[in-house]
Design an enzyme around this catalytic site. Structure first.
Site, PDB file in Angstrom:
ATOM      1  CD  GLN A 168      -2.619   1.128   2.659  1.00 57.22           C
ATOM      2  OE1 GLN A 168      -2.040   1.330   3.722  1.00 57.22           O
ATOM      3  NE2 GLN A 168      -3.918   0.866   2.600  1.00 57.22           N
ATOM      4  N   GLY A 169       0.855   1.976  -1.102  1.00 58.25           N
ATOM      5  CA  GLY A 169       1.651   3.204  -1.207  1.00 58.25           C
ATOM      6  C   GLY A 169       0.776   4.424  -1.029  1.00 58.25           C
ATOM      7  CB  SER A 184       2.211   7.069   4.429  1.00 58.73           C
ATOM      8  OG  SER A 184       1.137   6.518   5.133  1.00 58.73           O
ATOM      9  CB  SER A 216       3.719  -2.836   5.447  1.00 61.62           C
ATOM     10  OG  SER A 216       3.568  -1.904   6.484  1.00 61.62           O
ATOM     11  CD  GLU A 263      -5.851  -0.136   7.280  1.00 60.41           C
ATOM     12  OE1 GLU A 263      -4.818  -0.072   7.914  1.00 60.41           O
ATOM     13  OE2 GLU A 263      -6.062   0.561   6.268  1.00 60.41           O
TER      14      GLU A 263
HETATM   15  C1  LIG Z   1       4.158  -0.344  11.351  1.00 57.08           C
HETATM   16  C2  LIG Z   1       3.607   0.617  10.370  1.00 57.08           C
HETATM   17  C3  LIG Z   1       3.216   0.182   9.119  1.00 57.08           C
HETATM   18  C4  LIG Z   1       2.717   1.069   8.175  1.00 57.08           C
HETATM   19  N1  LIG Z   1       2.392   0.597   6.925  1.00 57.08           N
HETATM   20  C5  LIG Z   1       1.990   1.477   5.984  1.00 57.08           C
HETATM   21  C6  LIG Z   1       1.755   1.028   4.652  1.00 57.08           C
HETATM   22  O1  LIG Z   1       1.899  -0.153   4.346  1.00 57.08           O
HETATM   23  N2  LIG Z   1       1.370   1.921   3.728  1.00 57.08           N
HETATM   24  C7  LIG Z   1       1.191   3.245   4.029  1.00 57.08           C
HETATM   25  O2  LIG Z   1       0.822   3.995   3.158  1.00 57.08           O
HETATM   26  N3  LIG Z   1       1.425   3.717   5.286  1.00 57.08           N
HETATM   27  C8  LIG Z   1       1.823   2.854   6.268  1.00 57.08           C
HETATM   28  N4  LIG Z   1       2.094   3.312   7.529  1.00 57.08           N
HETATM   29  C9  LIG Z   1       2.000   4.749   7.786  1.00 57.08           C
HETATM   30  C10 LIG Z   1       0.916   5.171   8.735  1.00 57.08           C
HETATM   31  O3  LIG Z   1      -0.330   5.130   8.124  1.00 57.08           O
HETATM   32  C11 LIG Z   1       1.297   6.597   9.206  1.00 57.08           C
HETATM   33  O4  LIG Z   1       2.445   6.464   9.988  1.00 57.08           O
HETATM   34  C12 LIG Z   1       0.206   7.249  10.011  1.00 57.08           C
HETATM   35  O5  LIG Z   1      -0.904   7.546   9.220  1.00 57.08           O
HETATM   36  C13 LIG Z   1       0.706   8.533  10.674  1.00 57.08           C
HETATM   37  O6  LIG Z   1       1.348   9.390   9.789  1.00 57.08           O
HETATM   38  P1  LIG Z   1       2.793   9.978  10.137  1.00 57.08           P
HETATM   39  O7  LIG Z   1       3.672   8.846  10.467  1.00 57.08           O
HETATM   40  O8  LIG Z   1       3.190  10.866   9.043  1.00 57.08           O
HETATM   41  O9  LIG Z   1       2.601  10.829  11.446  1.00 57.08           O
HETATM   42  P2  LIG Z   1       2.052  12.332  11.532  1.00 57.08           P
HETATM   43  O10 LIG Z   1       0.805  12.459  10.757  1.00 57.08           O
HETATM   44  O11 LIG Z   1       3.155  13.284  11.257  1.00 57.08           O
HETATM   45  O12 LIG Z   1       1.680  12.396  13.066  1.00 57.08           O
HETATM   46  C14 LIG Z   1       2.631  12.719  14.089  1.00 57.08           C
HETATM   47  C15 LIG Z   1       1.867  12.970  15.374  1.00 57.08           C
HETATM   48  O13 LIG Z   1       0.970  14.068  15.193  1.00 57.08           O
HETATM   49  C16 LIG Z   1      -0.352  13.720  15.510  1.00 57.08           C
HETATM   50  N5  LIG Z   1      -1.287  14.403  14.623  1.00 57.08           N
HETATM   51  C17 LIG Z   1      -1.216  14.558  13.289  1.00 57.08           C
HETATM   52  N6  LIG Z   1      -2.305  15.176  12.824  1.00 57.08           N
HETATM   53  C18 LIG Z   1      -3.096  15.425  13.877  1.00 57.08           C
HETATM   54  C19 LIG Z   1      -4.380  16.008  14.051  1.00 57.08           C
HETATM   55  N7  LIG Z   1      -5.094  16.476  13.035  1.00 57.08           N
HETATM   56  N8  LIG Z   1      -4.869  16.065  15.293  1.00 57.08           N
HETATM   57  C20 LIG Z   1      -4.170  15.569  16.353  1.00 57.08           C
HETATM   58  N9  LIG Z   1      -2.981  15.010  16.261  1.00 57.08           N
HETATM   59  C21 LIG Z   1      -2.448  14.921  15.031  1.00 57.08           C
HETATM   60  C22 LIG Z   1      -0.393  12.206  15.288  1.00 57.08           C
HETATM   61  O14 LIG Z   1      -1.427  11.597  16.046  1.00 57.08           O
HETATM   62  C23 LIG Z   1       0.976  11.777  15.761  1.00 57.08           C
HETATM   63  O15 LIG Z   1       0.965  11.625  17.147  1.00 57.08           O
HETATM   64  C24 LIG Z   1       2.595   2.443   8.495  1.00 57.08           C
HETATM   65  C25 LIG Z   1       2.972   2.890   9.760  1.00 57.08           C
HETATM   66  C26 LIG Z   1       3.489   2.000  10.688  1.00 57.08           C
HETATM   67  C27 LIG Z   1       3.911   2.524  12.023  1.00 57.08           C
END
Ligand SMILES: Cc1cc2nc3c(=O)[nH]c(=O)nc-3n(C[C@H](O)[C@H](O)[C@H](O)COP(=O)(O)OP(=O)(O)OC[C@H]3O[C@@H](n4cnc5c(N)ncnc54)[C@H](O)[C@@H]3O)c2cc1C
Lengths: 384, 315
Positions: free
Chosen positions: A128-129, A131, A163, A246
């Site tokens: 899944q691409g 993020s 992932s 999901e």
């Molecule tokens: C193990 C793992 C597997 C994953 N696999 C995939 C995958 O296969 N494909 C894919 O596309 N993605 C994947 N992801 C990505 C995942 O969906 C993102 O990490 C997640 O959506 C959060 O985005 P970010 O990491 O950019 O954090 P950010 O969005 O930068 O968030 C950082 C912090 O800010 C807070 N925050 C952000 N916006 C708000 C808001 N509006 N209100 C309050 N708090 C906020 C968040 O809660 C968090 O605490 C994976 C992540 C993990 C950890």
């Protein structure tokens, strides 16, 4: 309110258990976490066994090649496979739980014929691409660009946290096809072959030491327009179909597993003497209440889906919020029971404790889930 | 498996909600706070509606329904803070003359506490014995909850500490109390959300602030988890399911009432707002049947049994 299973459901369970008892001993040994070719082969091998036995795509509609099972049968399947110690869906996750159901719901006949059977037969792996470095919680801010060039899109940008990228044949890719439109309206959903020229996968090491996810760099990758599922610029809506899948039954097996781990933790405490501490016992008792209730909430949500023709409700966010926290509490408690051994990576629970940290982040962070619950279920206003 | 309310159960719940809205609305609640005392007419109305006779077989003059229906009733009672020894009287139906119809008000000794002693016609210990009020040598407490008069039995009274009874009755009492707690959890979540949408500060509804929004979201999460646990325990009547339901419902009610208070700001700290009535009642209910430790210990002990390790396959 009825928690008993119908005779048909019990028969389904009995047949499944019998099959599991027969086939599980024939499985090859589990590959090591960093052996991606081995993991891919193992996970696909299991999917093939499911396919041959008529269990592949259990919850998929029949016209998509699935079994059209009821949500309750799906629940029983996930429960019994976990109880029997069957392999986890693993590398098949995105294909079976996101990309496949999206194509089944939104794809053309040709697209369904091309992509669904290999997922069910355990021949192709999807990732899944979604993020990107600058688009996480705010997924709709994604910037990976796709230009139209004849019958192709030319895609450039980068994805992150993908992932299973190393094991994948296909990527369900979100790209920006109209940079001038409001951010939710300029996105399209593409199926991108991972072996296309211009795709570079760079594994990322997680805090648990393994390489579960990766960065994916896209440099003028050509993806046929025919690989677009749904209309151009309608990708956000198409994606939301995926995300609701999901959050449906994704954690059933895990709740079952957590209940078993909790009992094992109690057993360990009994052996090493920590059981004599009433504070610890009470903590274990509370966790037991918690996981019992999470199982009931699962049954409640599944029954609700049964009533709505299989569409998972918003109850998924409520469930995920509490479950992700409970899972972390469980492994923190396991660490307390382990004592000094909680610092030994040789203990399985120690690795699992590390992995549990991702549960409040992946698939929508807990903060985002609370926003969803507050705004969609409770009707509270969006902030400015 | 169909773990959802049936049509009949939805209708029952709607019916009770309607009855309570008519007979015990907010005005009646505040009047009860101002002039404490058990409303006998209301008690008889509850009796006539089948509140107490709900689980008695029809050939004994009951409604012939079960625990699942009973928890729906008690959840509604909890929502509106219906006063009186509801659980004790419900459990006495069919055993104590007049309890089923609401003619007789029955209370029970729970540990060293007795709710509604002065108003009660009959006092029971456990499920079997009926005792004379005098034998209790009970002294009144200045009850924390304005809507639950409390007595404490004398430490040397033979009945002090009595809590036993048939297991199923003890378990049913715990479950019905959990259902009342669920009602408080659900109601305080609603009250908080209503207030968060209406009250404006910094030029917007306070519910648009994430700090407030997230408190409300967690209130709903705790409520829905408790609901699943309470309803399931009503279906299985399993003592451990009931123990779990009690723990989660207590948590949902106690934390829900506190968070509701927080969302109301200064208004939440007033006598005038209903929030404190929920919190205080939730505290009273959380003392019933002994402390939470017993429930936690029972659930922990079960983890060591074969049943505990058998994973998720439960009814
Ligand atoms: C193990 C793992 C597997 C994953 N696999 C995939 C995958 O296969 N494909 C894919 O596309 N993605 C994947 N992801 C990505 C995942 O969906 C993102 O990490 C997640 O959506 C959060 O985005 P970010 O990491 O950019 O954090 P950010 O969005 O930068 O968030 C950082 C912090 O800010 C807070 N925050 C952000 N916006 C708000 C808001 N509006 N209100 C309050 N708090 C906020 C968040 O809660 C968090 O605490 C994976 C992540 C993990 C950890």
């Amino acid at each position: 309110m009825d928690l008993s299973y119908t005779p048909e459901e019990e028969e389904f369970r009995a047949r499944l258990k019998e099959w599991l008892a027969k086939v599980l001993p024939t499985l090859p040994p589990k590959p090591s976490p960093d052996d991606w070719p081995g993991r891919r082969a193992y996970d696909l091998g299991w999917q093939r066994m499911l396919y041959d036995a008529g269990y592949a795509g259990l919850h998929w509609p029949v016209d998509a090649g699935g079994q059209g099972a009821t949500p309750t049968q799906h629940l029983i399947f996930l429960e019994e496979t976990e109880n029997a110690g069957a392999p986890y869906v693993g590398a098949g996750f995105v294909g079976l739980l996101h990309a496949g159901p999206t194509i089944a719901a939104e794809g053309t006949a040709a697209q369904r014929a091309r992509w669904l059977p290999p997922i069910l037969r355990g021949e192709e792996v999807w990732c899944q691409g979604f993020s990107e470095p600058d688009a996480g919680s705010d997924l709709a801010a994604l910037r990976t660009r796709a230009w139209r060039d004849g019958d192709d899109y030319v895609v450039s940008g980068s994805k992150i946290w993908t992932s299973h990228a190393e094991a994948a044949d296909w990527c369900e890719l979100l790209v920006r096809t109209d940079p001038t439109a409001p951010k939710h309206r300029g996105i399209s959903w593409l199926a991108m072959p991972m072996d296309a020229p211009g795709v570079t996968v760079r594994p990322l090491r997680t805090l648990a030491g393994s390489t579960e996810f990766a960065e994916v760099f896209l440099d003028e990758v050509r993806v046929p327009v025919a690989n677009r599922v749904g209309a151009e610029n309608d990708g956000w809506r198409v994606t939301m179909v995926t995300l609701s899948f999901e959050r449906g039954t994704a954690f059933v097996g895990e709740v079952v597993a957590c209940r078993r781990v909790l009992a094992e933790v109690a057993g360990e405490a009994r052996r090493n003497g920590r059981w004599d501490d009433p504070v610890l016992r009470r903590r274990l008792g509370r966790l037991s209440a918690e996981f019992r209730a999470l199982w009931r909430l699962t049954q409640w949500n599944v029954s609700e889906a049964e009533g709505t023709g299989g569409v998972p409700g918003t109850g998924g966010s409520v469930f995920k919020l509490r479950y992700s926290q409970a899972r972390q509490d469980l492994y923190d408690t396991a660490a307390e029971v382990l004592g000094p051994e909680a610092l030994d990576l040789g203990r399985e629970w120690v690795i699992d404790r590390l992995s549990s940290l991702s549960y409040t982040i992946a698939a929508g962070t807990s903060q985002i889930q609370r926003n969803i619950v507050a705004e969609r279920l409770l009707g509270l206003p969006k902030g400015r | 498996m169909r773990f959802q309310l049936t049509e009949d159960q939805r209708a029952l719940r709607a019916g009770v909600r309607e009855l309570l809205a008519a007979r015990f609305d907010r005005e009646a609640l505040r009047a009860a706070v101002d002039t404490p005392g058990l409303d006998r007419a209301l008690w008889r109305a509850l009796g006539a509606a089948g509140f107490f006779a709900l689980r008695l077989p029809e050939d004994e003059g009951g409604v012939g329904l079960g625990l699942p229906e009973a928890v729906l009733l008690f959840e509604e009672a909890g929502r509106v803070l219906l006063p009186g020894p509801l659980v004790a009287t419900h459990l006495a139906a069919g055993v104590v003359e007049g309890a089923a119809t609401g003619e007789t008000v029955v209370t029970s000794v729970d540990g060293s506490l007795v709710e509604w002693l002065d108003a009660a016609d009959v006092v029971r210990v456990g499920d079997a014995r009926t005792v004379e009020k005098d034998a209790l040598a009970a002294v009144p407490l200045r009850s924390l909850d304005p809507l639950t008069p409390l007595h404490r039995t004398a430490p040397d009274s033979a009945l002090h500490g009595a809590r036993d009874g048939a297991h199923d009755v003890v378990a049913a009492a715990a479950l019905l109390t959990a259902a009342e707690q669920l009602g408080t959890a659900a109601r305080t979540c609603e009250l908080a959300v209503q207030h968060a949408r209406a009250r404006e500060q910094f030029g917007q509804p306070i519910g648009a602030f994430q700090a407030v929004k997230h408190l409300c979201a967690e209130m709903l999460v705790r409520t829905e988890l408790a609901r699943a646990a309470v309803y399931a325990a009503a279906v299985t009547a399993d003592p451990l399911d009931i123990a779990a339901a009690r723990l989660l419902a207590d948590e949902a009610a106690l934390q829900g009432a506190r968070d509701c208070l927080q969302v109301h700001g200064g208004m939440g700290f007033t006598w005038e707002a209903d929030v404190h009535l929920h919190l205080k009642r939730a505290w009273v209910r959380s003392r019933r049947g002994g402390s939470a430790a017993g429930a936690e210990e029972a659930l922990a002990a079960d983890l060591l049994t074969a049943r505990g390790t058998s994973g998720g396959h439960m009814l």
